[in-house]
Enzyme design. Structure first.
Site, PDB file in Angstrom:
ATOM      1  CE1 TYR A 184      -3.473   2.804   0.436  1.00  0.00           C
ATOM      2  CE2 TYR A 184      -2.165   3.411   2.339  1.00  0.00           C
ATOM      3  CZ  TYR A 184      -3.163   3.707   1.434  1.00  0.00           C
ATOM      4  OH  TYR A 184      -3.839   4.910   1.518  1.00  0.00           O
ATOM      5  CE  LYS A 188      -2.607   6.866  -1.743  1.00  0.00           C
ATOM      6  NZ  LYS A 188      -3.839   7.098  -2.558  1.00  0.00           N
TER       7      LYS A 188
HETATM    8  N1  LIG Z   1      -8.758   6.441   4.981  1.00  0.00           N
HETATM    9  C1  LIG Z   1      -7.646   7.049   5.337  1.00  0.00           C
HETATM   10  O1  LIG Z   1      -7.347   7.187   6.544  1.00  0.00           O
HETATM   11  C2  LIG Z   1      -6.736   7.607   4.300  1.00  0.00           C
HETATM   12  C3  LIG Z   1      -6.996   7.504   2.938  1.00  0.00           C
HETATM   13  N2  LIG Z   1      -6.114   8.056   2.026  1.00  0.00           N
HETATM   14  C4  LIG Z   1      -6.366   7.979   0.592  1.00  0.00           C
HETATM   15  O2  LIG Z   1      -7.618   8.609   0.318  1.00  0.00           O
HETATM   16  C5  LIG Z   1      -8.224   7.984  -0.816  1.00  0.00           C
HETATM   17  C6  LIG Z   1      -9.640   7.611  -0.456  1.00  0.00           C
HETATM   18  O3  LIG Z   1      -9.589   6.702   0.628  1.00  0.00           O
HETATM   19  P1  LIG Z   1     -10.890   6.237   1.421  1.00  0.00           P
HETATM   20  O4  LIG Z   1     -12.008   7.117   1.065  1.00  0.00           O
HETATM   21  O5  LIG Z   1     -10.501   6.051   2.826  1.00  0.00           O
HETATM   22  O6  LIG Z   1     -11.091   4.789   0.789  1.00  0.00           O
HETATM   23  P2  LIG Z   1     -12.392   4.116   0.210  1.00  0.00           P
HETATM   24  O7  LIG Z   1     -12.061   2.698  -0.034  1.00  0.00           O
HETATM   25  O8  LIG Z   1     -13.558   4.411   1.078  1.00  0.00           O
HETATM   26  O9  LIG Z   1     -12.598   4.872  -1.158  1.00  0.00           O
HETATM   27  C7  LIG Z   1     -11.924   4.548  -2.318  1.00  0.00           C
HETATM   28  C8  LIG Z   1     -12.889   4.584  -3.476  1.00  0.00           C
HETATM   29  O10 LIG Z   1     -12.177   4.223  -4.652  1.00  0.00           O
HETATM   30  C9  LIG Z   1     -12.993   3.344  -5.391  1.00  0.00           C
HETATM   31  N3  LIG Z   1     -12.183   2.462  -6.208  1.00  0.00           N
HETATM   32  C10 LIG Z   1     -11.401   1.443  -5.787  1.00  0.00           C
HETATM   33  N4  LIG Z   1     -10.887   0.813  -6.840  1.00  0.00           N
HETATM   34  C11 LIG Z   1     -11.332   1.456  -7.928  1.00  0.00           C
HETATM   35  C12 LIG Z   1     -11.151   1.268  -9.309  1.00  0.00           C
HETATM   36  N5  LIG Z   1     -10.407   0.265  -9.787  1.00  0.00           N
HETATM   37  N6  LIG Z   1     -11.765   2.109 -10.157  1.00  0.00           N
HETATM   38  C13 LIG Z   1     -12.553   3.109  -9.689  1.00  0.00           C
HETATM   39  N7  LIG Z   1     -12.771   3.321  -8.415  1.00  0.00           N
HETATM   40  C14 LIG Z   1     -12.169   2.508  -7.532  1.00  0.00           C
HETATM   41  C15 LIG Z   1     -13.756   2.542  -4.342  1.00  0.00           C
HETATM   42  O11 LIG Z   1     -14.918   1.949  -4.906  1.00  0.00           O
HETATM   43  C16 LIG Z   1     -14.035   3.579  -3.300  1.00  0.00           C
HETATM   44  O12 LIG Z   1     -15.279   4.188  -3.519  1.00  0.00           O
HETATM   45  C17 LIG Z   1      -7.357   6.787  -1.191  1.00  0.00           C
HETATM   46  O13 LIG Z   1      -6.575   7.126  -2.298  1.00  0.00           O
HETATM   47  C18 LIG Z   1      -6.475   6.584   0.033  1.00  0.00           C
HETATM   48  O14 LIG Z   1      -5.226   6.056  -0.328  1.00  0.00           O
HETATM   49  C19 LIG Z   1      -5.020   8.741   2.429  1.00  0.00           C
HETATM   50  C20 LIG Z   1      -4.726   8.862   3.743  1.00  0.00           C
HETATM   51  C21 LIG Z   1      -5.541   8.325   4.790  1.00  0.00           C
HETATM   52  C1  LIG Z   2      -5.264  -3.727  17.084  1.00  0.00           C
HETATM   53  C2  LIG Z   2      -4.056  -2.945  16.714  1.00  0.00           C
HETATM   54  C3  LIG Z   2      -3.021  -2.975  17.759  1.00  0.00           C
HETATM   55  C4  LIG Z   2      -4.416  -1.530  16.361  1.00  0.00           C
HETATM   56  C5  LIG Z   2      -4.973  -1.478  14.976  1.00  0.00           C
HETATM   57  C6  LIG Z   2      -5.061  -0.063  14.478  1.00  0.00           C
HETATM   58  C7  LIG Z   2      -4.740  -0.023  13.001  1.00  0.00           C
HETATM   59  C8  LIG Z   2      -5.747  -0.867  12.268  1.00  0.00           C
HETATM   60  C9  LIG Z   2      -4.679   1.409  12.502  1.00  0.00           C
HETATM   61  C10 LIG Z   2      -3.630   2.220  13.284  1.00  0.00           C
HETATM   62  C11 LIG Z   2      -3.099   3.276  12.322  1.00  0.00           C
HETATM   63  C12 LIG Z   2      -3.956   3.138  11.091  1.00  0.00           C
HETATM   64  C13 LIG Z   2      -3.405   3.653   9.757  1.00  0.00           C
HETATM   65  C14 LIG Z   2      -3.029   5.128   9.828  1.00  0.00           C
HETATM   66  O1  LIG Z   2      -4.126   5.901  10.231  1.00  0.00           O
HETATM   67  C15 LIG Z   2      -2.505   5.626   8.492  1.00  0.00           C
HETATM   68  C16 LIG Z   2      -3.248   5.198   7.287  1.00  0.00           C
HETATM   69  C17 LIG Z   2      -3.177   5.951   6.156  1.00  0.00           C
HETATM   70  C18 LIG Z   2      -3.729   5.533   4.938  1.00  0.00           C
HETATM   71  O2  LIG Z   2      -3.475   6.117   3.897  1.00  0.00           O
HETATM   72  C19 LIG Z   2      -4.584   4.327   4.884  1.00  0.00           C
HETATM   73  C20 LIG Z   2      -5.014   3.830   6.222  1.00  0.00           C
HETATM   74  C21 LIG Z   2      -3.894   3.851   7.257  1.00  0.00           C
HETATM   75  C22 LIG Z   2      -2.793   2.888   6.787  1.00  0.00           C
HETATM   76  C23 LIG Z   2      -4.464   3.441   8.649  1.00  0.00           C
HETATM   77  C24 LIG Z   2      -4.923   1.955   8.616  1.00  0.00           C
HETATM   78  C25 LIG Z   2      -5.339   1.442   9.986  1.00  0.00           C
HETATM   79  C26 LIG Z   2      -4.261   1.637  11.044  1.00  0.00           C
HETATM   80  C27 LIG Z   2      -3.048   0.795  10.702  1.00  0.00           C
END
Ligand SMILES: NC(=O)C1=CN([C@@H]2O[C@H](COP(=O)(O)OP(=O)(O)OC[C@H]3O[C@@H](n4cnc5c(N)ncnc54)[C@H](O)[C@@H]3O)[C@@H](O)[C@H]2O)C=CC1
Ligand SMILES: CC(C)CCC[C@@H](C)[C@H]1CC[C@H]2[C@@H]3[C@H](O)CC4=CC(=O)CC[C@]4(C)[C@H]3CC[C@]12C
Length: 394
Positions: A184, A188
């Protein structure tokens, strides 16, 4: 014209108001005019907030295309507003589907991705979606003449690294040894590099592409699946969660509404501030407090009836490492039979156990970003969402 299918192949499915999504449309400024936007991944956790934010806070927007592999039913309710919302079911790994969706748009916000640190998908699939998918988005912009691209990157591009070095109140210029092994963060990091390298490329029509990448830390808020999982786990355990990670390990967290706002704002400002913002990376930040992952989650789960039980003596770190390794082994052994993908594995344990916090004002200086939601608002909204969840203790 208005083909159901949304893509040249007819594979991408278009619902809602039909719009022209053909690669023949020409450079931006064409049929959809200055204010057409594409939200790739617009039905995900962050994507939905971006879509709603664009509709609420972007007065110049006349058309919005929501491109996602899985379309959400909530899109239906958006179709009655003044903005033409077009839902396009498509796959970022299919170049022609992306090109058809992007053609004629002014700006693309690319938040589509496979967020998997639990071993649900293969490394090849993660690479295909996150890296090849991003290449396709860039090429679509270049070929069709879309000039502005905002990419949702991640703090994971920087760290935590495999050595577990803390990143304490760091900013975009803080030196840090970024070493990745997990698919992952590797994907990214590669995708972000592609986006930044594409800044300045000539797009159809002769003008330069302007790109930037936003790096959220751990996002929280309405729709956050891991929060949902922790909540349900706590309910199953009789209203208790057990502390696994020392409270001294701090995690940067940012409210989803503020992450969405930052995307909308930078998408708006990219044209006027192309020389400054183009090719830049920005951490996503707000006023959420620095806390350990579990203490932070308790800010929301606590008021919803859960309590965090201190178990440091019961679960020393070596035991967690052993359990994480056991989970990884079980995942591998069971793979031919079933998908075993628990939250705890060696990678998530390492991330959870490493301090990673950001302190920066780069987005404020470069494009005037201020968080739209205070910490109190973000907390209240998230608590209300947990309370409204099915099976809630409230
Ligand atoms: N959730 C988090 O804490 C963080 C997320 N991100 C980034 O933010 C972005 C959004 O993440 P989330 O909303 O959390 O994830 P999510 O899984 O809820 O959203 C991702 C979306 O992309 C779509 N998707 C996946 N594969 C696809 C494909 N082949 N074609 C078209 N659409 C596709 C999914 O259907 C989904 O709706 C991602 O790029 C992730 O890497 C970055 C930092 C933290
Ligand atoms: C039971 C365990 C000891 C605790 C589990 C917690 C973990 C599942 C999560 C702790 C930190 C999270 C990640 C962090 O917030 C940074 C992230 C950034 C992203 O772009 C994607 C998600 C994630 C990797 C997030 C995923 C869950 C944790 C590892």
């Amino acid at each position: 014209m208005g083909q159901e299918g949304g893509g040249a192949s007819g594979r991408g499915r278009c619902v809602g108001r039909l719009a022209r999504a053909s690669t023949e449309d020409g450079p931006s400024g064409g049929q959809f005019g200055y204010s057409g936007s594409v939200a790739a991944g617009g039905c995900g956790f962050l994507g939905e907030h971006v879509v709603r934010m664009l509709l609420q806070r972007e007065p110049r927007l006349s058309e919005l295309r929501v491109f996602d592999l899985h379309l959400g039913p909530w899109l239906e309710e958006l179709k009655t507003g003044p903005v033409q919302v077009t839902a396009i079911q498509g796959d970022v790994t299919q170049a022609h589907e992306v090109a058809a969706a992007v053609a004629g748009a002014h700006v693309v916000i690319h938040a589509a991705g496979l967020v998997d640190v639990f071993g649900r998908a293969s490394p090849e699939t993660i690479h295909k979606v996150n890296v090849q998918g991003t290449k396709n988005v860039i090429e679509a912009c270049v070929q069709t003449g879309t000039r502005f691209l905002v990419y949702t990157s991640s703090m994971e591009v920087v760290g935590p690294n495999i050595k577990g070095h803390p990143f304490y109140r760091g900013n975009e210029d803080t030196p840090y040894e970024a070493v990745h092994k997990h698919p992952y963060p590797c994907s990214k990091a590669q995708a972000e590099r592609l986006v930044l390298e594409a800044n300045g490329r000539e797009v159809r029509g002769g003008l330069p592409l302007v790109t930037c990448a936003l790096r959220p830390t751990g996002i929280y808020g309405e729709g956050h699946q891991i929060m949902r999982d922790f909540y349900h786990q706590g309910l199953r355990l009789g209203g208790r969660l057990f502390r696994a990670i020392p409270a001294s390990v701090e995690h940067g967290r940012v409210y989803v509404g503020n992450v969405a706002w930052m995307h909308v704002l930078v998408a708006r400002e990219l044209e006027q501030r192309a020389a400054l913002v183009g090719g830049q990376v920005y951490f996503c930040y707000d006023k959420s407090p620095y806390k350990s992952y579990e203490d932070f989650n308790m800010e929301f789960l606590g008021p919803c009836g859960l309590r965090l039980v201190e178990t440091r003596l019961l679960a020393p770190y070596w035991l967690l490492m052993l359990l994480a390794a056991l989970n990884a082994l079980l995942q591998w052994l069971l793979r031919p039979l079933l998908l075993y993908a628990p939250l705890l594995n060696p990678y998530t344990l390492a991330v959870a156990n490493t301090t990673f916090t950001v302190s920066t004002d780069k987005a404020q200086r470069h494009f005037g970003y201020e968080p739209l939601f205070s910490w109190e608002d973000s907390r209240t909204r998230t608590i209300r969402w947990v309370q409204a969840m099915e099976g809630s203790a409230q």
